[in-house]
Design an enzyme around this catalytic site. Structure first.
Site, PDB file in Angstrom:
ATOM      1  N   TYR A 176     -18.596  12.658  19.257  1.00  0.00           N
ATOM      2  CA  TYR A 176     -18.829  11.478  18.417  1.00  0.00           C
ATOM      3  C   TYR A 176     -19.212  11.923  17.003  1.00  0.00           C
ATOM      4  O   TYR A 176     -18.744  11.366  16.016  1.00  0.00           O
ATOM      5  CB  TYR A 176     -19.958  10.634  19.019  1.00  0.00           C
ATOM      6  CG  TYR A 176     -20.115   9.288  18.339  1.00  0.00           C
ATOM      7  CD1 TYR A 176     -19.420   8.181  18.807  1.00  0.00           C
ATOM      8  CD2 TYR A 176     -20.935   9.139  17.233  1.00  0.00           C
ATOM      9  CE1 TYR A 176     -19.543   6.949  18.187  1.00  0.00           C
ATOM     10  CE2 TYR A 176     -21.068   7.912  16.599  1.00  0.00           C
ATOM     11  CZ  TYR A 176     -20.372   6.821  17.075  1.00  0.00           C
ATOM     12  OH  TYR A 176     -20.485   5.606  16.452  1.00  0.00           O
ATOM     13  N   PHE A 216       0.817  -3.582  -2.970  1.00  0.00           N
ATOM     14  CA  PHE A 216       1.322  -3.463  -1.612  1.00  0.00           C
ATOM     15  C   PHE A 216       0.668  -4.601  -0.831  1.00  0.00           C
ATOM     16  O   PHE A 216      -0.457  -5.009  -1.134  1.00  0.00           O
ATOM     17  CB  PHE A 216       1.025  -2.088  -0.991  1.00  0.00           C
ATOM     18  CG  PHE A 216       1.617  -2.000   0.386  1.00  0.00           C
ATOM     19  CD1 PHE A 216       2.989  -1.980   0.553  1.00  0.00           C
ATOM     20  CD2 PHE A 216       0.818  -2.016   1.517  1.00  0.00           C
ATOM     21  CE1 PHE A 216       3.557  -1.977   1.825  1.00  0.00           C
ATOM     22  CE2 PHE A 216       1.385  -2.009   2.790  1.00  0.00           C
ATOM     23  CZ  PHE A 216       2.753  -1.993   2.942  1.00  0.00           C
ATOM     24  N   THR A 217       1.366  -5.105   0.178  1.00  0.00           N
ATOM     25  CA  THR A 217       0.906  -6.311   0.886  1.00  0.00           C
ATOM     26  C   THR A 217      -0.554  -6.222   1.330  1.00  0.00           C
ATOM     27  O   THR A 217      -1.354  -7.122   1.052  1.00  0.00           O
ATOM     28  CB  THR A 217       1.779  -6.565   2.134  1.00  0.00           C
ATOM     29  OG1 THR A 217       1.831  -5.354   2.900  1.00  0.00           O
ATOM     30  CG2 THR A 217       3.183  -6.980   1.760  1.00  0.00           C
ATOM     31  N   ARG A 266      11.570  -7.432   2.771  1.00  0.00           N
ATOM     32  CA  ARG A 266      10.612  -7.171   1.701  1.00  0.00           C
ATOM     33  C   ARG A 266      10.976  -8.112   0.557  1.00  0.00           C
ATOM     34  O   ARG A 266      11.586  -7.748  -0.419  1.00  0.00           O
ATOM     35  CB  ARG A 266      10.651  -5.706   1.250  1.00  0.00           C
ATOM     36  CG  ARG A 266      10.221  -4.723   2.300  1.00  0.00           C
ATOM     37  CD  ARG A 266       8.723  -4.451   2.467  1.00  0.00           C
ATOM     38  NE  ARG A 266       7.873  -5.455   3.058  1.00  0.00           N
ATOM     39  CZ  ARG A 266       6.699  -5.178   3.630  1.00  0.00           C
ATOM     40  NH1 ARG A 266       6.251  -3.956   3.721  1.00  0.00           N
ATOM     41  NH2 ARG A 266       5.948  -6.136   4.113  1.00  0.00           N
ATOM     42  N   ASP A 275      -3.226   5.260  -4.586  1.00  0.00           N
ATOM     43  CA  ASP A 275      -2.743   5.043  -3.219  1.00  0.00           C
ATOM     44  C   ASP A 275      -1.729   6.152  -2.953  1.00  0.00           C
ATOM     45  O   ASP A 275      -0.620   6.151  -3.496  1.00  0.00           O
ATOM     46  CB  ASP A 275      -2.099   3.654  -3.091  1.00  0.00           C
ATOM     47  CG  ASP A 275      -1.557   3.398  -1.671  1.00  0.00           C
ATOM     48  OD1 ASP A 275      -1.356   4.372  -0.917  1.00  0.00           O
ATOM     49  OD2 ASP A 275      -1.310   2.226  -1.339  1.00  0.00           O
ATOM     50  N   LYS A 288       1.795   7.533   7.172  1.00  0.00           N
ATOM     51  CA  LYS A 288       2.946   7.871   6.351  1.00  0.00           C
ATOM     52  C   LYS A 288       2.817   9.285   5.789  1.00  0.00           C
ATOM     53  O   LYS A 288       3.699  10.109   5.951  1.00  0.00           O
ATOM     54  CB  LYS A 288       3.057   6.886   5.180  1.00  0.00           C
ATOM     55  CG  LYS A 288       3.298   5.456   5.627  1.00  0.00           C
ATOM     56  CD  LYS A 288       3.127   4.487   4.490  1.00  0.00           C
ATOM     57  CE  LYS A 288       4.435   4.023   3.922  1.00  0.00           C
ATOM     58  NZ  LYS A 288       5.058   2.937   4.675  1.00  0.00           N
ATOM     59  N   PHE A 330       4.057 -12.418   7.150  1.00  0.00           N
ATOM     60  CA  PHE A 330       5.305 -11.753   7.544  1.00  0.00           C
ATOM     61  C   PHE A 330       5.183 -11.016   8.874  1.00  0.00           C
ATOM     62  O   PHE A 330       6.173 -10.782   9.540  1.00  0.00           O
ATOM     63  CB  PHE A 330       5.771 -10.772   6.453  1.00  0.00           C
ATOM     64  CG  PHE A 330       4.775  -9.695   6.129  1.00  0.00           C
ATOM     65  CD1 PHE A 330       3.776  -9.906   5.199  1.00  0.00           C
ATOM     66  CD2 PHE A 330       4.832  -8.470   6.763  1.00  0.00           C
ATOM     67  CE1 PHE A 330       2.845  -8.914   4.910  1.00  0.00           C
ATOM     68  CE2 PHE A 330       3.921  -7.460   6.480  1.00  0.00           C
ATOM     69  CZ  PHE A 330       2.916  -7.693   5.552  1.00  0.00           C
TER      70      PHE A 330
END
Ligand code: F0G
Length: 488
Positions: free
Chosen positions: A85, A138-139, A395, A229, A272, A461
């Site tokens: 942990y 970005f969403t 998109r 980002d 990603k 979406f």
């Protein structure tokens, strides 16, 4: 540091073929189900490709998130993970990888990219109306900023909105507008400037180091922080090597460290960036680390796992080092360029120059007969799945959120994104995508619009349900059968 040479192979025929520089050792069987079943699946899933079951999907080009192929080194690293942990050795290996690759000393793990966005918005949006200037949203970043009462302003150069373009860096942040926005808004109302590597929603388009240096100058002039980002950092760095002459002889490591060095805070989706799961926030400043630290146990988990399994933490660490391998990182952009160039040559309107993450089809142009109120990109995504079994992602306006009064905000671009995760597809599969898309483009007049029948209030979406405005899917099937007979 001299550049480690990436592997480049020329074909005698002169053809520009991206050669796979990896071998396939673990495989997964795919299903290609009949077109009638694909239609049923669309009705069951509300004509929303997110809601399809993979048993009905042939090539899954929804996203590269968590679907990039993992390397043998990553998988083997997962076997020696340290379950604890607190104080796990797996965490310390990851922390070292972050410091080696991203050059930031302080690291906070989070379960995925949007969790980092949540923490940053929670920590820094102090009052309603606070403004975050950025190259593009970005969403999930937008959803978190607005959730905490903030607003965004997108500052791209006009060229970025040109679908068919030769501009190498459509993701550049417009520095003249940035300065104007800062002066008009007042620095006290701007928590930070956000720069997204390889602007996802406008076709995976990179920014240049030159642009980032200019943004840094302005940030310094006004005492503002830059938040990077870095979810698609490797690909942005690769395109800098290709397109920004100053860096033609640089290495991935050099370019990545310049980009992160120009940022105060770097966050990423490891789904990603490093072909794994998880995410993180890192910074070189202890003060910033302290501002964020308490939010990790609150939202994610203890500071040495952040909601990520230790096995995934090991895969993340190895994946981060692999991001420095130009041969590996170039595989997806090269496949994308191949697909975009061959489709463009066959008259299919694509976002150019080819970007990263996926090939982006211009639905506004293919479906020019469908008004934006009937979601041309969503319609194209559904139609393409129907005739090919290939799952892409809308998109466009469906991915946009309504404004505060509940009005639709139509997207700048209506795109069908066909993601090309790293080292997952073969070239013949890419050629199948090309073939079916060329057919669909020739039969585009048969595609019709969609309307919402179920619209969730946040990130609609993902789970929204739609239906066709007419019997166009049935008519498309009839034409498909005429041309392809029994072929799936
Ligand atoms: N930032 C960018 C640029 C992204 O592309 C994503 C995710 C996120 C943040 C959020 O990360 O999913 O780990 O929470 N993009 C995926 C996509 C979902 O399909 O483009 P996450």
């Amino acid at each position: 540091m001299s550049k480690e040479k990436p592997v480049k192979v020329k074909f005698y025929s002169g053809e520009n073929i991206p050669l796979e520089l990896h071998k396939v050792r673990v495989v997964q069987k795919l299903n290609l189900v009949p077109i009638e079943r694909r239609l049923e699946a669309l009705y069951e899933g509300g004509f929303n490709t997110f809601r399809l079951s993979t048993k009905d999907v042939f090539l899954d080009m929804l996203t590269d998130s968590g679907t990039n192929a993992m390397s043998d080194m990553q998988v083997s690293a997962m076997m020696h993970a340290d379950d604890a942990y607190a104080g796990s050795q797996s965490f310390f290996r990851l922390q070292k990888a972050v410091e080696d690759v991203l050059k930031k000393k302080y690291f906070l793990p989070v379960h995925q990219g949007r969790a980092a966005e949540n923490i940053l918005a929670c920590a820094y949006i102090k009052k309603k109306g606070d403004l975050i200037p950025m190259n593009y949203h970005f969403t999930t970043a937008l959803a978190h900023i607005t959730q905490y009462g903030g607003r965004i302003v997108e500052l791209l150069y006009d060229e970025a909105y040109n679908i068919d373009s030769a501009h190498p860096f459509k993701g550049n942040l417009n520095v003249e507008k940035l300065e104007q926005v800062i002066v008009e808004t007042g620095v006290e109302n701007i928590p930070f400037i956000r720069m997204e590597a390889s602007t996802n929603l406008i076709g995976g388009q990179p920014f240049s180091i030159r642009n980032m240096r200019e943004v840094r100058k302005i940030a310094d002039k006004y005492g503002l922080r830059i938040v990077l980002d870095a979810s698609l950092l490797g690909e942005n760095a690769y395109l800098i090597l290709q397109r920004e002459p100053e860096f033609a002889d640089s290495s991935m490591a050099e370019v990545i460290s310049i980009m992160t060095g120009l940022s105060d805070i770097v966050y990423f989706s490891a789904r990603k960036l490093s072909s794994s799961r998880g995410g993180g926030i890192c910074t070189g400043e202890l003060k910033i680390y302290r501002e964020l630290e308490a939010l990790v146990p609150l939202f994610e988990g203890f500071l040495t796992y952040g909601g990520i399994s230790v096995r995934e933490i090991e895969a993340m660490a190895v994946g981060l080092y692999e991001t420095l391998d130009e041969t590996m990182i170039s595989q997806s952009p090269q496949f994308i360029a191949y697909l975009v160039n061959s489709l463009t040559a066959k008259g299919v309107p694509m976002v150019t120059p080819p970007g990263v993450l996926g090939a982006h089809v211009d639905a506004m142009s293919i479906c020019s007969h469908i008004p934006q109120t009937q979601y041309p990109a969503g319609a194209l995504a559904a139609a393409f799945f129907l005739i090919s079994g290939v799952r892409g992602m809308e998109r466009g306006s469906i991915s946009n959120q309504r404004d505060e009064e509940g009005n639709e905000t139509y997207a700048d671009m209506e795109l069908l994104r066909l993601a090309v995760p790293r080292r997952v597809f073969t070239l013949s599969q890419i050629k199948y995508v090309e073939d079916r898309l060329v057919w669909l483009n020739e039969n585009r007049s048969l595609i019709g619009g969609l309307k919402f029948v179920y619209e969730p209030p946040v990130l609609r979406f993902f789970m929204g349900g739609l239906e066709p405005v007419s019997d166009w899917p049935e008519r498309l099937i009839a034409k498909f059968k005429e041309d392809f007979g029994d072929s799936l």
